[in-house]
Design a protein around this motif. Structure first.
Motif, PDB file in Angstrom:
ATOM      1  N   THR A  94       7.706   7.718 -22.635  1.00  0.00           N
ATOM      2  CA  THR A  94       7.485   8.458 -23.697  1.00  0.00           C
ATOM      3  C   THR A  94       5.995   8.593 -24.157  1.00  0.00           C
ATOM      4  N   GLY A 153      -4.160  12.048 -28.012  1.00  0.00           N
ATOM      5  CA  GLY A 153      -3.774  11.735 -26.542  1.00  0.00           C
ATOM      6  C   GLY A 153      -4.434  10.583 -26.029  1.00  0.00           C
ATOM      7  N   ARG A 164      -2.064  19.071 -22.424  1.00  0.00           N
ATOM      8  CA  ARG A 164      -1.896  20.351 -22.124  1.00  0.00           C
ATOM      9  C   ARG A 164      -2.089  21.318 -23.185  1.00  0.00           C
ATOM     10  N   GLU A 165      -1.501  20.971 -24.480  1.00  0.00           N
ATOM     11  CA  GLU A 165      -1.598  21.839 -25.565  1.00  0.00           C
ATOM     12  C   GLU A 165      -3.274  21.781 -25.781  1.00  0.00           C
ATOM     13  N   GLN A 174       4.375  10.759 -21.517  1.00  0.00           N
ATOM     14  CA  GLN A 174       4.631  12.043 -21.589  1.00  0.00           C
ATOM     15  C   GLN A 174       4.162  12.843 -22.708  1.00  0.00           C
ATOM     16  N   ASP A 175       4.154  11.951 -24.016  1.00  0.00           N
ATOM     17  CA  ASP A 175       3.461  12.548 -25.083  1.00  0.00           C
ATOM     18  C   ASP A 175       2.062  12.952 -25.032  1.00  0.00           C
ATOM     19  N   GLN A 228       0.526  13.507 -22.337  1.00  0.00           N
ATOM     20  CA  GLN A 228       0.469  14.695 -21.328  1.00  0.00           C
ATOM     21  C   GLN A 228       0.812  15.909 -21.947  1.00  0.00           C
ATOM     22  N   ASP A 229       1.731  15.998 -22.773  1.00  0.00           N
ATOM     23  CA  ASP A 229       1.811  17.108 -23.543  1.00  0.00           C
ATOM     24  C   ASP A 229       0.785  17.728 -24.437  1.00  0.00           C
ATOM     25  N   LEU A 230       0.280  16.404 -25.207  1.00  0.00           N
ATOM     26  CA  LEU A 230      -1.049  16.729 -25.920  1.00  0.00           C
ATOM     27  C   LEU A 230      -2.047  17.349 -25.152  1.00  0.00           C
TER      28      LEU A 230
END
Length: 100
Positions: free
Chosen positions: A15, A42, A25-26, A18-19, A21-23
């Motif tokens: 988790t 991140g 990307r954003e 993944q969080d 990585q999402d941050l």
């Protein structure tokens, strides 16, 4: 370490990564102050993941040493039992390998 704890730590690590990585990307789509904030969050998440990984590694090393010491004591106290167990395991592995 109980299996539930291992699964919990593993899920937490997934988790966190993944969080992060999402941050990232954003953050790559944003600029300026918002991107800096997202990158900082991140990096904080990744630092937490690394800390958990180090804790898990230290605990696994500690448990491994304890198991090795226990096996060493058992072998010294009951050498013939250890030889019998090793022979039995070798026999089972040999039978399984010969079937292939």
């Amino acid at each position: 370490m109980p299996n539930n704890s291992i699964k919990t730590v593993r899920n937490d690590m997934k988790t966190l990564i993944q969080d992060a990585q999402d941050l990232f990307r954003e953050a790559s789509h944003n600029t300026g102050e918002k991107a800096d904030e997202l990158r900082a969050r991140g990096l904080t998440l990744l630092d937490g993941a690394m800390e958990k990984a180090h804790e898990m590694q230290a605990l696994a090393l500690e448990k491994g040493k304890a198991a090795a010491e226990g096996a060493d004591v058992f072998v010294h106290e009951k050498p013939w039992h250890a030889v019998g167990i090793a022979a039995g395991i070798g026999l089972v592995v040999g039978l399984l390998v010969s079937r292939r």
